[in-house]
Enzyme design. Structure first.
Site, PDB file in Angstrom:
ATOM      1  N   CYS A  10       2.867  -8.008 -16.154  1.00  0.00           N
ATOM      2  CA  CYS A  10       4.046  -7.381 -15.533  1.00  0.00           C
ATOM      3  C   CYS A  10       5.256  -7.415 -16.451  1.00  0.00           C
ATOM      4  CB  CYS A  10       4.368  -8.066 -14.214  1.00  0.00           C
ATOM      5  SG  CYS A  10       4.624  -9.836 -14.381  1.00  0.00           S
ATOM      6  N   GLU A  55       7.561  -9.485  -5.816  1.00  0.00           N
ATOM      7  CA  GLU A  55       7.489  -9.643  -7.275  1.00  0.00           C
ATOM      8  C   GLU A  55       6.817  -8.384  -7.800  1.00  0.00           C
ATOM      9  OE1 GLU A  55       8.530 -12.193  -9.202  1.00  0.00           O
ATOM     10  OE2 GLU A  55       9.214 -13.529  -7.620  1.00  0.00           O
ATOM     11  N   GLY A  78       2.890  -7.262  -6.953  1.00  0.00           N
ATOM     12  CA  GLY A  78       2.148  -6.026  -7.207  1.00  0.00           C
ATOM     13  C   GLY A  78       3.103  -4.919  -7.625  1.00  0.00           C
ATOM     14  N   SER A  79       2.690  -3.688  -7.377  1.00  0.00           N
ATOM     15  CA  SER A  79       3.454  -2.546  -7.869  1.00  0.00           C
ATOM     16  C   SER A  79       4.643  -2.233  -6.954  1.00  0.00           C
ATOM     17  CB  SER A  79       2.530  -1.331  -7.928  1.00  0.00           C
ATOM     18  OG  SER A  79       2.026  -1.087  -6.627  1.00  0.00           O
ATOM     19  N   PRO A  80       5.682  -1.598  -7.500  1.00  0.00           N
ATOM     20  CA  PRO A  80       6.815  -1.194  -6.659  1.00  0.00           C
ATOM     21  C   PRO A  80       6.378  -0.282  -5.500  1.00  0.00           C
ATOM     22  CG  PRO A  80       7.404  -1.031  -8.976  1.00  0.00           C
ATOM     23  CD  PRO A  80       5.940  -1.364  -8.928  1.00  0.00           C
ATOM     24  N   VAL A 133       3.544  -0.230  -3.740  1.00  0.00           N
ATOM     25  CA  VAL A 133       2.971  -1.003  -2.626  1.00  0.00           C
ATOM     26  C   VAL A 133       4.019  -1.986  -2.085  1.00  0.00           C
ATOM     27  CG1 VAL A 133       1.080  -2.512  -1.902  1.00  0.00           C
ATOM     28  CG2 VAL A 133       0.632  -0.687  -3.537  1.00  0.00           C
ATOM     29  N   GLY A 134       4.920  -2.424  -2.943  1.00  0.00           N
ATOM     30  CA  GLY A 134       6.020  -3.291  -2.480  1.00  0.00           C
ATOM     31  C   GLY A 134       6.799  -2.639  -1.344  1.00  0.00           C
TER      32      GLY A 134
HETATM   33  P1  NAD Z   1      -0.999  -3.163  -6.436  1.00  0.00           P
HETATM   34  O1  NAD Z   1       0.376  -3.006  -5.872  1.00  0.00           O
HETATM   35  O2  NAD Z   1      -1.851  -1.961  -6.535  1.00  0.00           O
HETATM   36  O3  NAD Z   1      -1.849  -4.232  -5.572  1.00  0.00           O
HETATM   37  C1  NAD Z   1      -1.360  -5.517  -5.278  1.00  0.00           C
HETATM   38  C2  NAD Z   1      -2.018  -6.035  -4.012  1.00  0.00           C
HETATM   39  O4  NAD Z   1      -1.683  -5.174  -2.925  1.00  0.00           O
HETATM   40  C3  NAD Z   1      -3.544  -6.107  -4.069  1.00  0.00           C
HETATM   41  O5  NAD Z   1      -3.966  -7.298  -3.434  1.00  0.00           O
HETATM   42  C4  NAD Z   1      -3.996  -4.876  -3.284  1.00  0.00           C
HETATM   43  O6  NAD Z   1      -5.215  -5.062  -2.614  1.00  0.00           O
HETATM   44  C5  NAD Z   1      -2.879  -4.716  -2.265  1.00  0.00           C
HETATM   45  N1  NAD Z   1      -2.639  -3.311  -1.894  1.00  0.00           N
HETATM   46  C6  NAD Z   1      -2.862  -2.211  -2.657  1.00  0.00           C
HETATM   47  N2  NAD Z   1      -2.504  -1.100  -1.988  1.00  0.00           N
HETATM   48  C7  NAD Z   1      -2.042  -1.500  -0.782  1.00  0.00           C
HETATM   49  C8  NAD Z   1      -1.504  -0.823   0.360  1.00  0.00           C
HETATM   50  N3  NAD Z   1      -1.371   0.512   0.379  1.00  0.00           N
HETATM   51  N4  NAD Z   1      -1.127  -1.566   1.421  1.00  0.00           N
HETATM   52  C9  NAD Z   1      -1.250  -2.901   1.407  1.00  0.00           C
HETATM   53  N5  NAD Z   1      -1.745  -3.599   0.360  1.00  0.00           N
HETATM   54  C10 NAD Z   1      -2.143  -2.920  -0.721  1.00  0.00           C
HETATM   55  O7  NAD Z   1      -0.789  -3.859  -7.866  1.00  0.00           O
HETATM   56  P2  NAD Z   1      -1.889  -4.223  -8.944  1.00  0.00           P
HETATM   57  O8  NAD Z   1      -2.425  -2.981  -9.545  1.00  0.00           O
HETATM   58  O9  NAD Z   1      -2.841  -5.218  -8.397  1.00  0.00           O
HETATM   59  O10 NAD Z   1      -0.968  -4.982 -10.019  1.00  0.00           O
HETATM   60  C11 NAD Z   1      -0.227  -4.313 -10.978  1.00  0.00           C
HETATM   61  C12 NAD Z   1       1.234  -4.219 -10.598  1.00  0.00           C
HETATM   62  O11 NAD Z   1       1.730  -5.490 -10.242  1.00  0.00           O
HETATM   63  C13 NAD Z   1       2.093  -3.769 -11.775  1.00  0.00           C
HETATM   64  O12 NAD Z   1       3.109  -2.918 -11.317  1.00  0.00           O
HETATM   65  C14 NAD Z   1       2.688  -5.083 -12.281  1.00  0.00           C
HETATM   66  O13 NAD Z   1       3.887  -4.926 -13.026  1.00  0.00           O
HETATM   67  C15 NAD Z   1       2.887  -5.810 -11.007  1.00  0.00           C
HETATM   68  N6  NAD Z   1       2.953  -7.253 -11.223  1.00  0.00           N
HETATM   69  C16 NAD Z   1       4.121  -7.909 -11.007  1.00  0.00           C
HETATM   70  C17 NAD Z   1       4.188  -9.262 -11.264  1.00  0.00           C
HETATM   71  C18 NAD Z   1       5.448 -10.059 -11.059  1.00  0.00           C
HETATM   72  O14 NAD Z   1       5.367 -11.277 -11.094  1.00  0.00           O
HETATM   73  N7  NAD Z   1       6.576  -9.446 -10.843  1.00  0.00           N
HETATM   74  C19 NAD Z   1       3.060  -9.934 -11.725  1.00  0.00           C
HETATM   75  C20 NAD Z   1       1.890  -9.219 -11.904  1.00  0.00           C
HETATM   76  C21 NAD Z   1       1.838  -7.875 -11.646  1.00  0.00           C
END
Ligand code: NAD
Length: 466
Positions: free
Chosen positions: A241, A207, A185-187, A189-190
Site C-alpha cells: 500500500c 486503512e 483495503g482499497s478506497p 471498498v472502503g
Molecule cells: P479490496 O478492497 O479489494 O479487498 C479488501 C477486503 O475487502 C478483502 O477481504 C475483500 O474480500 C473485501 N471486499 C472486497 N470487495 C468487497 C465488497 N464489495 N464489500 C465488502 N467487502 C469486500 O483490497 P485488496 O485488493 O485486498 O488490497 C489492495 C488495496 O488495499 C490497495 O488499494 C492497497 O493500497 C490497500 N492497502 C492498504 C493498506 C493500508 O494499511 N493502508 C495496506 C494494504 C493494502
C-alpha cells in the site's frame, strides 16, 4: 456466524473488566500460535505469492512480533486513565480519560500482507480488550487457511473467530451491528464499508491505498535513493500500500539516477530477463487477474508513447511481471490514473519543485509521500505544502514499522490510525470522566436567575472573551 456474533456480546461485556495481564496473555497466545505454524506459513506464502522466506520473515512475521512486543511492553501505561486539567469553566472538577474497549469488532483484511494486516490490528484489538471477528481476503487462500487454524487453536469463537470467504461473507458480516469496523483495503471498498457502518453508526478505521509519489531532487544521495526505492518498489512485487507508486526526479540527475536503479535491479534480480524471471528473491503477482491488470497498464502506457527503461517482460501463466522502469509516460495513460500495485515504476523528470507539488495537490491525498533531498528548504516546502497519510524524508516505507508513529491515511487514503498506542486507541472508546470536588461552581447557573447571578455570568463571559 450469527451465533458467534451473538456469543461475543457476553465476552465484550465481561472483557470490559479485563486486566492488563489477561490482555497480554491473549496477545502472547496469538504470538505463540503463529510461531507454532511458522513453517506452514512459509509454505502457504510460497504457494499464494511465490514469496521468498526472507520476505515472509521481514514483512509478515517480524512486524507482527514487533507489534506484539511493543504492545506488551507498553500496555500497562496505555490502559491507565489520562488525567487532564480543568478548563476555566470547569474549575473545581477533576477530569480523566478512560480507555474502554469498543465492544464487538470486525477486522477485514486485504491479501497483500495477509498475516500482518490481520494479526497486527488483532493485537491492538486484544490490547484494548475486545472480542473480534476476522475476515481475511479470499485472494491468499493458503495463508488464510493457516491463519484460520491458528485462531481456532488459540481462541474460543466467543473470543476471536475467523470467517474465510469473499464478497458474500464480507456483506453478511457488514450487515451486523458491530461496535467498530477496522478495514484495510482499497478506497472503493472502503466507501462500501463506511456506508455499511453508517447503518449502525459503528465507528470505523479505514486503512486504504492510493498513488504514493516519490520525489528525488538534484541534491539527493542518488545511490542511497536508488537502493532504497528499488527495494520499496519491488518488495512483494510492488503490491504494497505504501510502495512508491510513481517517481519525480530532477532532470539534471535523471540519467544518473536511472543508471543507478538499473544497476541495483541487475545486482538483486539478475542482469538478463531469464535470470530475473527465475529469481528466487522476487515475489510474483498475486493472480492472473492482477497480472493482466498491471500488464494492461504497462501496455497502455507503452502504446501511448512511454519508453521501457528496464524490465517489461510479462509471463501471464506464471503471474510474473519483471521489475520494470518506464519514462516518457503521458499524463493521460491509465497508469497515471490508478494505483499501480504491481512492479512497474513510472519515472518523470522535473525542473520545478513547485510544479511537482501542484501535481501532487491535484490528486487525492496519498497514503505516503517520499522526498529525497539534502536541501532543507526543499524538504520544508514539500512537507508544508502537501498532505499525505505519512511521509519519509530520505527513506521509504520504513515509517510503517515505527511503532511510535501513527500509521494511516487521510481522506481517500484512509480514516484513523493503526500501530502501537494509535492502534490501541483505534479500538478503544476514549471516555471522558469528570469528578466533582468540594468547589461547586456550577451553582452560579442554577435558577432562580437573580441579578447577582446575572452579574457573575456577565463578568465571566467578559473575562472569557478577553
Ligand atoms: P479490496 O478492497 O479489494 O479487498 C479488501 C477486503 O475487502 C478483502 O477481504 C475483500 O474480500 C473485501 N471486499 C472486497 N470487495 C468487497 C465488497 N464489495 N464489500 C465488502 N467487502 C469486500 O483490497 P485488496 O485488493 O485486498 O488490497 C489492495 C488495496 O488495499 C490497495 O488499494 C492497497 O493500497 C490497500 N492497502 C492498504 C493498506 C493500508 O494499511 N493502508 C495496506 C494494504 C493494502
Amino acid at each position: 456466524m450469527q451465533q458467534v456474533f451473538e456469543s461475543q456480546q457476553a465476552t465484550a461485556l465481561a472483557w470490559r473488566r479485563s486486566t492488563v495481564q489477561e490482555r497480554i496473555e491473549r496477545i502472547k497466545r496469538l504470538r505463540d500460535g503463529m510461531l507454532e505454524q511458522r513453517d506452514a506459513l512459509y509454505e502457504a506464502f510460497m504457494q499464494d505469492f511465490h514469496k521468498p522466506r526472507m520476505e515472509v520473515d521481514g514483512t509478515e512475521i517480524i512486524p507482527t512480533l514487533d507489534e506484539a512486543k511493543h504492545t506488551i511492553s507498553h500496555l500497562r501505561k496505555w490502559m491507565k486513565p489520562t488525567r487532564v486539567s480543568p478548563t476555566q469553566l470547569t474549575l473545581g472538577n477533576t477530569g480523566s480519560i478512560q480507555y474502554q474497549p469498543r465492544g464487538r469488532c470486525l477486522i477485514i483484511a486485504p491479501w497483500n500482507y495477509p498475516l500482518y494486516l490481520m494479526f497486527g490490528p488483532l493485537i491492538s484489538a486484544l490490547a484494548a480488550g475486545n472480542p473480534v471477528i476476522l475476515k481475511p481476503s479470499e485472494l491468499a487462500p493458503r495463508v488464510s487457511a493457516v491463519m484460520a487454524r491458528i485462531i481456532a487453536k488459540v481462541f474460543r469463537p466467543e473470543e476471536v473467530a475467523l470467517f474465510e470467504g469473499a464478497l458474500q461473507t464480507s456483506q453478511e458480516l457488514l450487515a451486523k451491528p458491530f461496535d467498530h469496523i477496522f478495514f484495510t483495503g482499497s478506497p472503493a471498498v472502503g466507501k462500501i464499508v463506511m456506508a455499511a457502518a453508517a447503518r449502525h453508526l459503528a465507528s470505523v478505521t479505514l486503512e486504504l491505498g492510493g498513488k504514493s509519489p516519490t520525489i528525488v531532487d538534484e541534491t539527493a544521495d542518488l545511490t542511497k535513493a536508488a537502493q532504497t526505492i528499488m527495494w520499496g518498489k519491488f518488495l512483494n512485487s510492488g503490491q504494497t500500500c505504501v510502495a512508491p507508486d510513481h517517481l519525480y526526479v530532477h532532470e539534471s540527475v535523471k540519467d544518473r539516477f536511472v543508471a543507478e536503479c538499473k544497476a541495483v535491479l541487475a545486482e538483486r534480480y539478475g542482469s538478463t530477463a531469464e535470470q530475473q524471471r527465475s529469481s528466487q528473491d522476487f515475489t510474483h503477482v498475486i493472480n492472473q487477474r492482477h497480472t493482466q491488470r498491471v500488464s494492461g497498464l504497462l501496455a497502455d502506457a507503452v502504446q501511448r508513447g512511454a519508453r521501457v527503461l528496464a524490465g517489461g517482460e510479462v509471463d501471464q501463466a506464471q503471474c510474473y511481471i519483471a521489475p520494470t522502469l518506464i519514462d516518457q509516460v503521458p499524463a493521460q495513460a491509465s497508469i497515471m490514473g490508478e494505483e499501480i500495485f504491481g512492479p512497474v515504476l513510472p519515472i518523470m523528470g522535473f525542473t520545478s519543485i513547485d510544479q511537482v507539488i501542484a501535481e501532487i495537490n491535484s490528486q487525492p491525498k496519498p497514503l505516503a509521500l517520499y522526498v529525497w533531498s539534502r536541501d532543507e528548504p526543499t524538504i520544508d516546502k514539500v512537507l508544508t505544502n502537501t498532505s499525505s497519510g505519512g511521509v519519509c524524508v530520505n527513506h521509504c516505507m520504513v515509517h510503517v514499522a515505527h511503532g511510535n508513529l501513527p500509521f494511516g491515511g487521510v481522506n481517500n487514503s484512509g480514516i484513523g490510525n493503526a500501530h502501537g498506542i494509535f492502534g490501541f486507541k483505534a479500538f478503544s472508546h476514549e471516555r471522558g470522566v469528570l469528578r466533582s470536588t468540594w468547589l461547586n461552581t456550577i451553582k452560579m447557573f442554577f435558577p432562580p436567575y437573580t441579578e447577582g447571578r446575572q452579574k457573575v455570568v456577565t463578568f465571566l463571559s467578559g473575562w472569557l472573551a478577553r
